[in-house]
Motif scaffolding. Structure first.
Motif, PDB file in Angstrom:
ATOM      1  N   ALA A   2      -7.637   5.127  -3.963  1.00  0.00           N
ATOM      2  CA  ALA A   2      -6.460   4.369  -3.540  1.00  0.00           C
ATOM      3  C   ALA A   2      -6.618   3.903  -2.102  1.00  0.00           C
ATOM      4  O   ALA A   2      -7.126   4.641  -1.250  1.00  0.00           O
ATOM      5  N   LEU A   3      -6.174   2.682  -1.839  1.00  0.00           N
ATOM      6  CA  LEU A   3      -6.095   2.127  -0.491  1.00  0.00           C
ATOM      7  C   LEU A   3      -4.622   1.971  -0.137  1.00  0.00           C
ATOM      8  O   LEU A   3      -3.852   1.416  -0.932  1.00  0.00           O
ATOM      9  N   SER A   4      -4.229   2.438   1.061  1.00  0.00           N
ATOM     10  CA  SER A   4      -2.809   2.506   1.398  1.00  0.00           C
ATOM     11  C   SER A   4      -2.410   1.682   2.609  1.00  0.00           C
ATOM     12  O   SER A   4      -1.220   1.453   2.823  1.00  0.00           O
ATOM     13  N   ARG A   5      -3.361   1.254   3.441  1.00  0.00           N
ATOM     14  CA  ARG A   5      -3.009   0.468   4.628  1.00  0.00           C
ATOM     15  C   ARG A   5      -2.940  -1.014   4.296  1.00  0.00           C
ATOM     16  O   ARG A   5      -3.700  -1.523   3.462  1.00  0.00           O
ATOM     17  N   PHE A   6      -2.049  -1.711   4.988  1.00  0.00           N
ATOM     18  CA  PHE A   6      -1.783  -3.121   4.701  1.00  0.00           C
ATOM     19  C   PHE A   6      -3.062  -3.943   4.692  1.00  0.00           C
ATOM     20  O   PHE A   6      -3.341  -4.672   3.729  1.00  0.00           O
ATOM     21  N   ASP A   7      -3.843  -3.866   5.765  1.00  0.00           N
ATOM     22  CA  ASP A   7      -5.028  -4.715   5.879  1.00  0.00           C
ATOM     23  C   ASP A   7      -6.046  -4.432   4.787  1.00  0.00           C
ATOM     24  O   ASP A   7      -6.682  -5.355   4.258  1.00  0.00           O
ATOM     25  N   ASP A   8      -6.226  -3.159   4.435  1.00  0.00           N
ATOM     26  CA  ASP A   8      -7.207  -2.808   3.403  1.00  0.00           C
ATOM     27  C   ASP A   8      -6.777  -3.332   2.036  1.00  0.00           C
ATOM     28  O   ASP A   8      -7.598  -3.830   1.257  1.00  0.00           O
ATOM     29  N   VAL A   9      -5.487  -3.208   1.746  1.00  0.00           N
ATOM     30  CA  VAL A   9      -4.968  -3.725   0.473  1.00  0.00           C
ATOM     31  C   VAL A   9      -5.116  -5.246   0.424  1.00  0.00           C
ATOM     32  O   VAL A   9      -5.548  -5.810  -0.581  1.00  0.00           O
ATOM     33  N   LEU A  10      -4.790  -5.911   1.525  1.00  0.00           N
ATOM     34  CA  LEU A  10      -4.868  -7.364   1.572  1.00  0.00           C
ATOM     35  C   LEU A  10      -6.293  -7.861   1.349  1.00  0.00           C
ATOM     36  O   LEU A  10      -6.532  -8.792   0.575  1.00  0.00           O
ATOM     37  N   VAL A  11      -7.253  -7.222   2.014  1.00  0.00           N
ATOM     38  CA  VAL A  11      -8.662  -7.604   1.843  1.00  0.00           C
ATOM     39  C   VAL A  11      -9.092  -7.442   0.386  1.00  0.00           C
ATOM     40  O   VAL A  11      -9.737  -8.329  -0.196  1.00  0.00           O
ATOM     41  N   ALA A  12      -8.727  -6.321  -0.216  1.00  0.00           N
ATOM     42  CA  ALA A  12      -9.140  -6.067  -1.596  1.00  0.00           C
ATOM     43  C   ALA A  12      -8.509  -7.056  -2.571  1.00  0.00           C
ATOM     44  O   ALA A  12      -9.153  -7.493  -3.531  1.00  0.00           O
ATOM     45  N   LEU A  13      -7.256  -7.428  -2.338  1.00  0.00           N
ATOM     46  CA  LEU A  13      -6.595  -8.399  -3.216  1.00  0.00           C
ATOM     47  C   LEU A  13      -7.316  -9.749  -3.204  1.00  0.00           C
ATOM     48  O   LEU A  13      -7.355 -10.457  -4.214  1.00  0.00           O
ATOM     49  N   HIS A  14      -7.886 -10.101  -2.070  1.00  0.00           N
ATOM     50  CA  HIS A  14      -8.573 -11.387  -1.953  1.00  0.00           C
ATOM     51  C   HIS A  14     -10.024 -11.332  -2.446  1.00  0.00           C
ATOM     52  O   HIS A  14     -10.603 -12.379  -2.750  1.00  0.00           O
ATOM     53  N   ASP A  15     -10.600 -10.145  -2.507  1.00  0.00           N
ATOM     54  CA  ASP A  15     -12.021 -10.006  -2.828  1.00  0.00           C
ATOM     55  C   ASP A  15     -12.213  -9.727  -4.318  1.00  0.00           C
ATOM     56  O   ASP A  15     -12.463  -8.601  -4.741  1.00  0.00           O
ATOM     57  N   THR A  16     -12.125 -10.766  -5.136  1.00  0.00           N
ATOM     58  CA  THR A  16     -12.245 -10.584  -6.587  1.00  0.00           C
ATOM     59  C   THR A  16     -13.676 -10.315  -7.026  1.00  0.00           C
ATOM     60  O   THR A  16     -13.906  -9.843  -8.142  1.00  0.00           O
ATOM     61  N   GLU A  17     -14.646 -10.601  -6.177  1.00  0.00           N
ATOM     62  CA  GLU A  17     -16.034 -10.304  -6.546  1.00  0.00           C
ATOM     63  C   GLU A  17     -16.325  -8.804  -6.466  1.00  0.00           C
ATOM     64  O   GLU A  17     -17.124  -8.289  -7.254  1.00  0.00           O
ATOM     65  N   THR A  18     -15.681  -8.117  -5.535  1.00  0.00           N
ATOM     66  CA  THR A  18     -15.892  -6.670  -5.387  1.00  0.00           C
ATOM     67  C   THR A  18     -14.888  -5.869  -6.203  1.00  0.00           C
ATOM     68  O   THR A  18     -15.227  -4.833  -6.764  1.00  0.00           O
ATOM     69  N   TYR A  19     -13.660  -6.374  -6.274  1.00  0.00           N
ATOM     70  CA  TYR A  19     -12.588  -5.661  -6.972  1.00  0.00           C
ATOM     71  C   TYR A  19     -12.143  -6.508  -8.159  1.00  0.00           C
ATOM     72  O   TYR A  19     -11.348  -7.429  -8.025  1.00  0.00           O
ATOM     73  N   THR A  20     -12.655  -6.186  -9.336  1.00  0.00           N
ATOM     74  CA  THR A  20     -12.384  -6.999 -10.513  1.00  0.00           C
ATOM     75  C   THR A  20     -11.114  -6.538 -11.227  1.00  0.00           C
ATOM     76  O   THR A  20     -10.783  -5.347 -11.253  1.00  0.00           O
TER      77      THR A  20
END
Length: 400
Positions: free
Chosen positions: A37-55
Motif C-alpha cells: 500500500a502507498l499512503s502519501r499523496f505524491d506517491d499515490v498520484l505518481v502511481a495513478l499516472h504510471d500505467t506502465e508500472t502499475y497495471t
C-alpha cells in the motif's frame, strides 16, 4: 498497526490507521493478506499516472483479479483503454451533464417531499441511496421497477464479512443478478435501440470491432457500481458533516453557490472510494523500498487526501478551503468518467436537502457502515428534525 481494509472498525474510521501509515510505513506490506500500500499523496498520484508500472488489468480491488465474468475498461490500460473511453465519454460531455441538472433537481425535490412531516428518517435508505440509483438507471435505460434492484444488489455485491478478501456466496449471487440484469437489457437494446447508454454500448465500435457481451456487461457493472454506491456515500457524508458543522451548513444555505466548493472538500475529507488497486509489472522502488513485480498495490486515495504534506489542517472539514487537488476520483488515464455526474448529484441533493431541513441532527449512535474493502460510508444514518422545521415549509428558491 495493521492495514486491513476488511476490518469493520477500520471501515467506520480509517483515518488513524492512515496517519500511522503515512508517518511510519508509507510503503507498506501486509504479508498476511498479500498486498502492498502507498499512503502519501505524491506517491499515490505518481502511481495513478504510471500505467506502465502499475497495471489495472489484474484487478482494481484487493479481491479483484481481473478475471471475473464481467470485464470493462477499468481493467484495461492504454492504448485499449483510451480507445474505449473515448467512445463512452460522448455520454459524459459537459453539455450532456448540464442538461441533466433540471431532471436531477426534480427527482431530489420529490424525494425530499416524500419525507414531509417526518421528525426522524434514515437519510441513506430514504434519500441518498435513492437518487443516484435512479440517475444511473435512467442513464443506462433501465425501467423504473429495476431501480431498487440496482441499489440493493450493488450493496450486497460490494459487502464483505470482516477480515475476508474473497467474495462471499451472497456477494457472488448479487453479482450474478447484476450481470443478468445487464445482459437482459443489453439484448433488448440490440433489438430496439433507444437514446441511452446501453444502446450506445451494444452498438459502439472500438478500433473497428463491436464490444463483446462480456465487455458490455462489464461496462454496465462499472457504471452501476461507480454511479450509485459512491455517490450515495458522498451525499450521506455531506449530511453527516453539515450536521456536525452548523456554521458551515448555514454558510452553504446562505450562499448556494458555495456548495460547489463544499463538494470538493467533502470528496477530500471523506473519499467514498478509499483505494484503488494496481499490480506491478516490474520491480519498482518507492522511498527506498522495493515492491516486487506482480505485487498487488493499494493506492490509498483516502489517505492521500488527508496528507499534511499536501493540505494544511488536513483533518479539519472546511468548505472554504480553496480548490484543492484531490485524489477522490483518481488521476491519469483512469480518472473517473462519471466525476461530473457525481459532483452534480451531490451538489443538487445537498442543496435540496438543506433547503428543506436547515436544522437537523444526525443520530451518530445509529450510523452503520458499508462493509466493503474500498468503498467507505454509511448504510444507515438516522436524522432527527425539530418540530418547527421540515420539508413542508416552502423551500427558498435560488440561483444555481
Amino acid at each position: 498497526m495493521e492495514l486491513d481494509p476488511f476490518d469493520h472498525s477500520f471501515q467506520s474510521n480509517p483515518y488513524p490507521t492512515y496517519e500511522w501509515l503515512r508517518e511510519e510505513a508509507p510503503v507498506y506490506h501486509n504479508e498476511r493478506l498479500g498486498f502492498w500500500a502507498l499512503s502519501r499523496f505524491d506517491d499515490v498520484l505518481v502511481a495513478l499516472h504510471d500505467t506502465e508500472t502499475y497495471t489495472s488489468s489484474k484487478g482494481v480491488a484487493l479481491e479483484d483479479d481481473g478475471q471475473g465474468a464481467s470485464k470493462s475498461m477499468i481493467h484495461m490500460d492504454p492504448p485499449d483503454h483510451t480507445h474505449m473511453r473515448k467512445v463512452i465519454a460522448r455520454r459524459f460531455t459537459p453539455r450532456r451533464i448540464a442538461e441533466l441538472e433540471p431532471t436531477v433537481r426534480t427527482w431530489a425535490t420529490a424525494l425530499v417531499a416524500s419525507l414531509d412531516g417526518r421528525l426522524t428518517f434514515d437519510v441513506v435508505t430514504e434519500y441518498s441511496a435513492l437518487l443516484p440509483a435512479t440517475v444511473i438507471s435512467v442513464m443506462l435505460g433501465l425501467p423504473e421497477d429495476e431501480h431498487d434492484h440496482v441499489r440493493t444488489w450493488t450493496d450486497d455485491y460490494l459487502s464483505r464479512p470482516e477480515d475476508r478478501i474473497e467474495q462471499t456466496v451472497d456477494s457472488r449471487a448479487a453479482e450474478g443478478k447484476l450481470v443478468q440484469l445487464a445482459a437482459t437489457y443489453a439484448a433488448a437494446r440490440r433489438a430496439n435501440p433507444t437514446d441511452d447508454i446501453l444502446s450506445l454500448l451494444v452498438s459502439m465500435e472500438v478500433m473497428g470491432e463491436r464490444l463483446t457481451d462480456a465487455e458490455v456487461i462489464g461496462m454496465c457493472m462499472l457504471l452501476i457500481a461507480g454511479g450509485h454506491e459512491t455517490t450515495s456515500k458522498l451525499i450521506a457524508n455531506g449530511v453527516q458533516l453539515f450536521g456536525r458543522h452548523p456554521r458551515q451548513r448555514a454558510a452553504v444555505i446562505e450562499d448556494p453557490q458555495l456548495m460547489t466548493q463544499a463538494i470538493e472538500e467533502l470528496l477530500r475529507y471523506t473519499s467514498p472510494t478509499q483505494y484503488m488497486t494496481r499490480t506491478t509489472t516490474r520491480d519498482v522502488e518507492v522511498r527506498g523500498v522495493t515492491i516486487p513485480k506482480d505485487a498487488k498495490v493499494a493506492l490509498l486515495l483516502g489517505s492521500g487526501n488527508r496528507d499534511p504534506r499536501e493540505f494544511e489542517r488536513p483533518d479539519e472539514f472546511d468548505v472554504f478551503r480553496p480548490n484543492p487537488r484531490i485524489l477522490a476520483f483518481g488521476h491519469g488515464a483512469h480518472v473517473c468518467l462519471g466525476a461530473a455526474v457525481a459532483r452534480l448529484e451531490g451538489r443538487v441533493a445537498l442543496q435540496e436537502f438543506l433547503d428543506a431541513y436547515p436544522e437537523y441532527e444526525v443520530d451518530e449512535t445509529g450510523i452503520t457502515y458499508l462493509h466493503s474493502g474500498n468503498v467507505q460510508g454509511p448504510t444507515h444514518m438516522p436524522v432527527l428534525v425539530p418540530v418547527s422545521t421540515g420539508a413542508m415549509a416552502a423551500p427558498r428558491r435560488r440561483e444555481t
